[in-house]
Design an enzyme around this catalytic site. Structure first.
Site, PDB file in Angstrom:
ATOM      1  N   LYS A 133       4.730  -2.468 -16.890  1.00 27.96           N
ATOM      2  CA  LYS A 133       4.116  -1.222 -16.593  1.00 27.96           C
ATOM      3  C   LYS A 133       3.580  -0.509 -17.780  1.00 27.96           C
ATOM      4  O   LYS A 133       4.133  -0.892 -19.015  1.00 27.96           O
ATOM      5  CB  LYS A 133       5.154  -0.335 -15.727  1.00 27.96           C
ATOM      6  N   GLY A 158       3.028  11.716   2.711  1.00 25.84           N
ATOM      7  CA  GLY A 158       2.012  11.393   1.625  1.00 25.84           C
ATOM      8  C   GLY A 158       1.027  11.006   2.231  1.00 25.84           C
ATOM      9  O   GLY A 158       1.074   9.818   3.083  1.00 25.84           O
ATOM     10  N   GLY A 185      -2.142  10.113   0.635  1.00 23.53           N
ATOM     11  CA  GLY A 185      -3.140  10.142  -0.198  1.00 23.53           C
ATOM     12  C   GLY A 185      -3.537   8.354  -0.198  1.00 23.53           C
ATOM     13  O   GLY A 185      -3.853   7.781   0.992  1.00 23.53           O
ATOM     14  N   LYS A 186      -3.459   7.925  -1.151  1.00 20.94           N
ATOM     15  CA  LYS A 186      -4.169   6.207  -1.279  1.00 20.94           C
ATOM     16  C   LYS A 186      -3.502   5.346  -0.165  1.00 20.94           C
ATOM     17  O   LYS A 186      -4.088   4.709   0.392  1.00 20.94           O
ATOM     18  CB  LYS A 186      -3.520   5.527  -2.586  1.00 20.94           C
ATOM     19  N   VAL A 187      -1.970   5.406  -0.181  1.00 21.36           N
ATOM     20  CA  VAL A 187      -1.702   4.665   1.126  1.00 21.36           C
ATOM     21  C   VAL A 187      -1.276   5.095   2.528  1.00 21.36           C
ATOM     22  O   VAL A 187      -1.702   4.553   3.453  1.00 21.36           O
ATOM     23  CB  VAL A 187      -0.179   3.886   0.388  1.00 21.36           C
ATOM     24  N   GLY A 188      -0.764   6.274   2.143  1.00 25.56           N
ATOM     25  CA  GLY A 188      -0.434   6.887   3.670  1.00 25.56           C
ATOM     26  C   GLY A 188      -1.746   7.130   4.646  1.00 25.56           C
ATOM     27  O   GLY A 188      -1.524   7.018   5.995  1.00 25.56           O
TER      28      GLY A 188
END
Length: 356
Positions: A77, A177, A179-182
């Site tokens: 990471k 959330g 955002g990107k995934v939600g």
């Protein structure tokens, strides 16, 4: 004691380019299964120590995620310390790409919090060891689509384990959330007949959800969400949301979401078990994204192939939950054991010398 003795990391690299303001840390936890694969997080940490702690924790988690997903990749990471809204630039990203390239393929980067496909395109101009690029640049594009698909598959598997059927029809799912995934998870849930309750700190994300899915009930915050009579809790933003305080009000039967590091402390897994809440380990649930970026990096990207592999999260989740039940342990312990067994068994093959 050094960080290497304390954490078991193979390599930690500090990267600094004063002209662009780049301050980054790349952590390689393990290359036992192959090049360490994991995204780059761009975040305004309060201190260098906080950034280091985060990257060490996240890179270790990636080793387990990649192992349990069946990928030929180790775990790594990176974090860039700073506010992406003010600091991010083409020059900074390309400077960072040069540091990635300097590792000679030991680390492969991709998107994470604060970084996007267009950022990977800039980084890719300086290194081959990057995935998650835009389709225009020959990449796979947004990995959150398959991340959400994987979360849905894990949720169906958990439903089968808890209620005896994969059907989510009539169940209430709380999504923290948007955002990107939600936002990509919601269509799967709505199509499955689930009632969806959601929250987000971003007004734009809430407006988008209300416009596209008016049937989703929006609540003020995560505290209200977890106490709103949900069957499934899906944390899909930042981690650490499952702590002692949350356990006092969480009334869900299943926790299954995309956020990394959902448990505020390791013992929370035991507390969830004692409370009768079925916890699906986050690094298993959210592995669809890394399956996609691995498919891109390892060869010509094929969405259908990556989607089929992501669908395997259903069976993997079931195997973990069955093992936990059979051994009288937590799903986290069962998942960790499976990942460690694969890292040991396949990593051992490196001792077999190849002659070319």
């Amino acid at each position: 004691m050094s960080i290497f003795d304390a954490t078991g990391h193979e390599q930690v690299v500090f990267c600094h380019d004063p002209d662009t303001g780049l301050r980054a840390i790349i952590a390689v936890y393990s290359t036992a299964l192959g090049p360490a694969l994991g995204g780059t997080r761009f975040y305004p940490y309060a201190s260098e120590e906080e950034a280091l702690t985060d990257v060490l924790h996240l890179s270790e988690g990636m080793a387990y995620k990649n192992a349990i997903a069946g990928l030929d990749h180790g775990g790594g990471k990176a974090v860039i310390w700073g506010d992406p809204e003010t600091l991010k630039s083409e020059a900074l990203l390309r400077a960072y790409g040069r540091f990635v390239e300097s590792l000679g393929g030991r680390y492969v980067t991709a998107c994470d919090v604060g970084t996007y496909v267009e950022d990977m395109d800039h980084i890719a101009r300086e290194t081959r060891h990057v995935s998650g690029r835009s389709p225009e640049a020959g990449g796979a594009g947004d990995s959150s689509i398959l991340t959400a698909f994987g979360v849905y598959q894990a949720m169906r598997s958990a439903a089968q384990h808890r209620w005896g059927a994969v059907d989510l029809n009539g169940r209430t799912v709380g999504v923290a959330g948007l955002g990107k995934v939600g936002r990509h998870l919601i269509p799967h849930l709505v199509e499955a007949g689930a009632e969806v309750v959601a929250c987000d700190v971003n007004d734009a994300a809430i407006r988008w959800t209300r416009e596209h899915f008016p049937q989703v009930r929006i609540v003020a915050d995560n505290d209200e969400l977890i106490a709103s009579g949900i069957h499934v809790y899906a944390p899909c933003a930042l981690g650490g949301v499952l702590d002692e305080d949350a356990l006092k009000t969480l009334d869900a039967e299943i926790v299954c979401g995309a956020a990394n590091n959902q448990l505020a402390a390791p013992h929370i897994a035991d507390e969830l078990e004692r409370a009768g809440i079925l916890y699906c380990p986050d690094y298993v649930v959210n592995s669809g994204g890394v399956i996609q970026v691995a498919d891109e990096y390892d060869g010509a990207f094929d969405f259908k192939r990556a989607e089929r592999r992501t669908a395997g999260i259903f069976a993997t989740t079931g195997r973990i939950l069955d093992r936990a039940k059979g051994e009288g342990t937590t799903p986290v312990a069962a998942a960790n054991a499976l990942a460690e067994e694969r890292m040991a068994a396949v990593g051992r093959l490196q001792r077999l010398r190849l002659f070319r």
